[in-house]
Write a protein that holds these residues in place. Sequence first.
Motif, PDB file in Angstrom:
ATOM      1  N   ARG A  58      54.540  38.863  39.101  1.00 43.97           N
ATOM      2  CA  ARG A  58      53.445  38.046  38.730  1.00 43.97           C
ATOM      3  C   ARG A  58      52.255  38.987  38.027  1.00 43.97           C
ATOM      4  O   ARG A  58      52.083  40.201  38.445  1.00 43.97           O
ATOM      5  CB  ARG A  58      52.731  37.525  39.955  1.00 43.97           C
ATOM      6  N   LEU A  59      51.743  38.860  37.133  1.00 40.73           N
ATOM      7  CA  LEU A  59      50.578  39.595  36.367  1.00 40.73           C
ATOM      8  C   LEU A  59      49.516  39.426  36.927  1.00 40.73           C
ATOM      9  O   LEU A  59      49.030  38.284  37.275  1.00 40.73           O
ATOM     10  CB  LEU A  59      50.596  38.909  34.826  1.00 40.73           C
ATOM     11  N   HIS A  60      48.898  40.591  37.248  1.00 39.59           N
ATOM     12  CA  HIS A  60      47.606  40.615  37.785  1.00 39.59           C
ATOM     13  C   HIS A  60      46.500  41.538  36.835  1.00 39.59           C
ATOM     14  O   HIS A  60      46.740  42.527  36.666  1.00 39.59           O
ATOM     15  CB  HIS A  60      47.683  41.268  39.248  1.00 39.59           C
ATOM     16  N   GLN A  61      45.388  40.816  36.730  1.00 41.57           N
ATOM     17  CA  GLN A  61      44.437  41.259  35.755  1.00 41.57           C
ATOM     18  C   GLN A  61      43.098  41.695  36.377  1.00 41.57           C
ATOM     19  O   GLN A  61      42.775  41.026  37.182  1.00 41.57           O
ATOM     20  CB  GLN A  61      44.290  40.409  34.569  1.00 41.57           C
ATOM     21  N   THR A  62      42.598  42.653  35.827  1.00 42.17           N
ATOM     22  CA  THR A  62      41.263  43.183  36.357  1.00 42.17           C
ATOM     23  C   THR A  62      40.336  42.809  35.223  1.00 42.17           C
ATOM     24  O   THR A  62      40.583  43.221  33.925  1.00 42.17           O
ATOM     25  CB  THR A  62      40.977  44.230  36.825  1.00 42.17           C
ATOM     26  N   TRP A  63      39.410  41.646  35.178  1.00 39.40           N
ATOM     27  CA  TRP A  63      38.256  41.335  34.342  1.00 39.40           C
ATOM     28  C   TRP A  63      36.853  42.085  34.726  1.00 39.40           C
ATOM     29  O   TRP A  63      36.798  42.302  36.011  1.00 39.40           O
ATOM     30  CB  TRP A  63      37.999  39.872  34.056  1.00 39.40           C
ATOM     31  N   ALA A  64      36.146  42.379  34.020  1.00 38.75           N
ATOM     32  CA  ALA A  64      34.883  42.934  34.461  1.00 38.75           C
ATOM     33  C   ALA A  64      33.533  42.249  33.729  1.00 38.75           C
ATOM     34  O   ALA A  64      33.699  41.973  32.828  1.00 38.75           O
ATOM     35  CB  ALA A  64      34.484  44.324  33.775  1.00 38.75           C
ATOM     36  N   VAL A  65      32.819  41.821  34.477  1.00 38.64           N
ATOM     37  CA  VAL A  65      31.485  41.246  34.252  1.00 38.64           C
ATOM     38  C   VAL A  65      30.700  42.332  33.740  1.00 38.64           C
ATOM     39  O   VAL A  65      30.273  43.250  34.354  1.00 38.64           O
ATOM     40  CB  VAL A  65      30.791  40.417  35.388  1.00 38.64           C
ATOM     41  N   GLY A 103      42.435  38.918  47.688  1.00 35.10           N
ATOM     42  CA  GLY A 103      42.776  38.062  46.571  1.00 35.10           C
ATOM     43  C   GLY A 103      44.268  37.931  46.080  1.00 35.10           C
ATOM     44  O   GLY A 103      45.129  36.902  46.036  1.00 35.10           O
ATOM     45  N   VAL A 104      44.698  39.086  46.346  1.00 36.55           N
ATOM     46  CA  VAL A 104      46.156  39.382  45.688  1.00 36.55           C
ATOM     47  C   VAL A 104      47.095  38.787  46.994  1.00 36.55           C
ATOM     48  O   VAL A 104      47.973  37.838  46.642  1.00 36.55           O
ATOM     49  CB  VAL A 104      46.505  40.726  45.801  1.00 36.55           C
ATOM     50  N   PHE A 128      46.781  35.837  38.753  1.00 33.86           N
ATOM     51  CA  PHE A 128      45.479  36.581  39.590  1.00 33.86           C
ATOM     52  C   PHE A 128      44.354  37.141  38.705  1.00 33.86           C
ATOM     53  O   PHE A 128      45.147  37.970  37.860  1.00 33.86           O
ATOM     54  CB  PHE A 128      45.969  37.564  40.773  1.00 33.86           C
ATOM     55  N   VAL A 129      43.409  37.120  38.805  1.00 30.42           N
ATOM     56  CA  VAL A 129      42.352  37.859  38.050  1.00 30.42           C
ATOM     57  C   VAL A 129      41.417  38.303  39.272  1.00 30.42           C
ATOM     58  O   VAL A 129      40.951  37.550  40.127  1.00 30.42           O
ATOM     59  CB  VAL A 129      41.615  37.054  37.325  1.00 30.42           C
ATOM     60  N   PHE A 130      41.148  39.548  39.012  1.00 30.63           N
ATOM     61  CA  PHE A 130      39.894  40.307  39.944  1.00 30.63           C
ATOM     62  C   PHE A 130      38.788  40.322  39.220  1.00 30.63           C
ATOM     63  O   PHE A 130      38.907  41.066  38.171  1.00 30.63           O
ATOM     64  CB  PHE A 130      40.654  41.595  40.716  1.00 30.63           C
ATOM     65  N   LEU A 131      37.782  39.816  39.593  1.00 30.36           N
ATOM     66  CA  LEU A 131      36.522  39.734  38.651  1.00 30.36           C
ATOM     67  C   LEU A 131      35.588  41.088  39.336  1.00 30.36           C
ATOM     68  O   LEU A 131      34.816  40.819  40.063  1.00 30.36           O
ATOM     69  CB  LEU A 131      35.874  38.542  38.875  1.00 30.36           C
ATOM     70  N   VAL A 141      41.564  26.557  39.539  1.00 26.03           N
ATOM     71  CA  VAL A 141      41.888  27.894  39.946  1.00 26.03           C
ATOM     72  C   VAL A 141      41.155  28.280  41.367  1.00 26.03           C
ATOM     73  O   VAL A 141      40.378  27.534  41.539  1.00 26.03           O
ATOM     74  CB  VAL A 141      41.245  28.931  38.772  1.00 26.03           C
ATOM     75  N   ARG A 142      41.791  28.883  42.076  1.00 28.73           N
ATOM     76  CA  ARG A 142      41.252  29.126  43.219  1.00 28.73           C
ATOM     77  C   ARG A 142      40.178  30.216  43.375  1.00 28.73           C
ATOM     78  O   ARG A 142      40.542  31.292  42.873  1.00 28.73           O
ATOM     79  CB  ARG A 142      42.265  29.349  44.530  1.00 28.73           C
ATOM     80  N   VAL A 143      38.989  30.131  44.077  1.00 31.32           N
ATOM     81  CA  VAL A 143      38.127  31.148  43.848  1.00 31.32           C
ATOM     82  C   VAL A 143      38.153  31.803  45.436  1.00 31.32           C
ATOM     83  O   VAL A 143      37.900  31.079  46.285  1.00 31.32           O
ATOM     84  CB  VAL A 143      36.694  30.487  43.754  1.00 31.32           C
ATOM     85  N   VAL A 144      38.215  33.161  45.428  1.00 30.50           N
ATOM     86  CA  VAL A 144      38.353  33.635  46.616  1.00 30.50           C
ATOM     87  C   VAL A 144      37.493  35.090  46.710  1.00 30.50           C
ATOM     88  O   VAL A 144      37.226  35.706  45.685  1.00 30.50           O
ATOM     89  CB  VAL A 144      39.763  34.270  46.681  1.00 30.50           C
ATOM     90  N   HIS A 145      36.629  35.210  47.963  1.00 33.51           N
ATOM     91  CA  HIS A 145      35.891  36.412  48.186  1.00 33.51           C
ATOM     92  C   HIS A 145      36.769  37.347  48.592  1.00 33.51           C
ATOM     93  O   HIS A 145      36.255  38.651  48.545  1.00 33.51           O
ATOM     94  CB  HIS A 145      34.617  36.058  48.583  1.00 33.51           C
ATOM     95  N   GLY A 146      37.738  37.349  49.260  1.00 33.40           N
ATOM     96  CA  GLY A 146      38.511  38.120  49.972  1.00 33.40           C
ATOM     97  C   GLY A 146      38.128  38.952  50.868  1.00 33.40           C
ATOM     98  O   GLY A 146      38.594  39.835  51.536  1.00 33.40           O
TER      99      GLY A 146
END
Length: 627
Positions: free
Chosen positions: A356-363, A584-585, A292-295, A425-430
């Motif tokens: 499960r590995l969850h990462q936060t990416w930043a734009v 999203g999680v 999972f990635v939180f953008l 990949v599933r795109v989610v706005h949460g």
Amino acid sequence: MGGPLSAWPWERLGSFKYMLYAPLVSKIVYSRYYGESMVNIWCHIFIISMLRCLIYQGWSTFSNMLFLNRNKQIFSKGLDFEQIDKEWDWDNFIILQAIMSSVACYLYPYLGSLPLWNGNGVIAITSLHVAVSEPLYYWAHKAFHGIYLFTHYHSLHHSSAVPQPFTAGHATFLEHLVFTAIIGIPILGCCLLGYGSISIIYAYVLAFDMLRCLGHCNVEIVPYQMFEILPILKYIIYTPTYHSLHHKDMGTNFCLFMPLFDALGNTLNKNSWEMYKKSCTESVKNGRIPDFVFLAHVVDLTSALHVPFMFRSYSSIPYSTRIFLLPLWPICFFSMLGMWAKSKAFLVSFYNLRGRLHQTWAVPRFGFQYFLPFCAKGINEKIEEAILRADKLGVKVISLAALNKNEALNGGGTLFVNKHPTLKVRVVHGNTLTAAVTLNEIPKDVTEVFLTGSTSKLGRAIALYLCHRNVRVLMLTTSTERFKTIQKEAHVDFQKNLIQVTKYQAANNCKTWIVGKWITGAEQKFAPPGTHFHQFVVPPIFHVRKDCTYGDLAAMRLPEDVEGLGCCEYTMERGVVHACHAGGVVHSLQGWTNHEVGPIDVDKIDQVWEAALKLGFRPVSSATTQT
């Protein structure tokens, strides 16, 4: 329980411990006032102390730059709050050694008249280090691994699960007294032999710290080829992998910097070279693909410093503007310009949940840029680039944070899903969970609410859900067309519960406000006393009414089995994330295969809420009285 001299004398002083530098600063000011050279021995002690702090901070920044070295880390476990709190006072030893240096200057006044440079000092201090400090440290370190000394003293150092530069200073008072003697003997000996100089002291102390940070940095950066060219180097200089083996197998690798003494003492870990070479050659393979990635994105210039690779202690507490950040503002500004020129989403933090590995990416875009029309295309390109990268890596779910899913920007993510229909990949706005959290904060006995931002993605879902619960919803909007569109979505029997209003005065008698569009203090005055302001607006509204209560942004507490989490998400408390992040999680943990983009499916609000609670997420109470 610790033994004698395990606790620091100034342990209860907290941040006031830095007042211990006051006598040193006073001495510098006194010397300056009476016409002495500003560059005196007292000034040098203070400068060295500050430079040492900068070295450890610089190495800590490098160690936590996950976007550069995530695959090169030796311990893959994340840095958690417990370790950060334990190592909060890592710099105690620098204060201690500054005090001890000041005492030495009083005992040996001639130290204040050392020359700037003495070439013979290099040979003298190096010889003393190899002949005295290295074997002395080896013997002392090995002794601290005895049952009594380890239990009462050295176990504190090994309680840190992930070696970090700050871990090097994380030890008991007694240990650092011994360590101070070890670092001081070559310096004092060199001076007593008549070869001392200011440059030698600076070089030795700072090089000493650089090597300590190298060993504890948890990132293998020393090229293994140089050891193949000159095999003898394996006994002269250690590597991060070499030192990490001591934390795994505490009966080996006791050396300070030179593995030679482990070899002579028969305590050299036999896997040292193989592990080191493997860390270097297989760094590309070490990376684990996140599930999972939180953008996210940067909110403003100062909040850009609320990341683990800047000040990990600061990022481990909820964000707030601090005075010490102001001098760094120009750095942030020029970094922002560089991001505008060329940049991509970068890894900020990670944690593990349910294996499960969850990462936060930043734009690399700042909040205000999202409101500049000419930036929209570039922002979408960066978000799209991140989604495609996640898809290529094999990420299962990527969740869009805050303004990255802005309706006007990309239709809540629909732009990317429509453009790339074959995305795995599933795109989610949460936002389904955000709506659920907001709705479940509203008391069941409420019969009327006032809703701003009523025609937004969240406002629409909240209005439809409440009207079906037979709650009258005063929808603040000047767009009759958009109101009618939403009203027609409601069941015919409940359409009467949706009421369009165009002025704040319409809510004079309504004590439940749901704020989805930012309102000023003047607009809040139309609320009657005792009103509670629920909100899903970014940024949160100001708390100006003393006779009202305010909710925070919708958020949820992560399950208790989360591991490796060591930073706070913006203004959220530890272990708390924005509801869209949690959404999203949940999507990822549940294994749902649909995209969650565009308008919120009102029928799924209860389903998502129940799934979150079942997984161990807990709502965060947001009702706080303004005082």
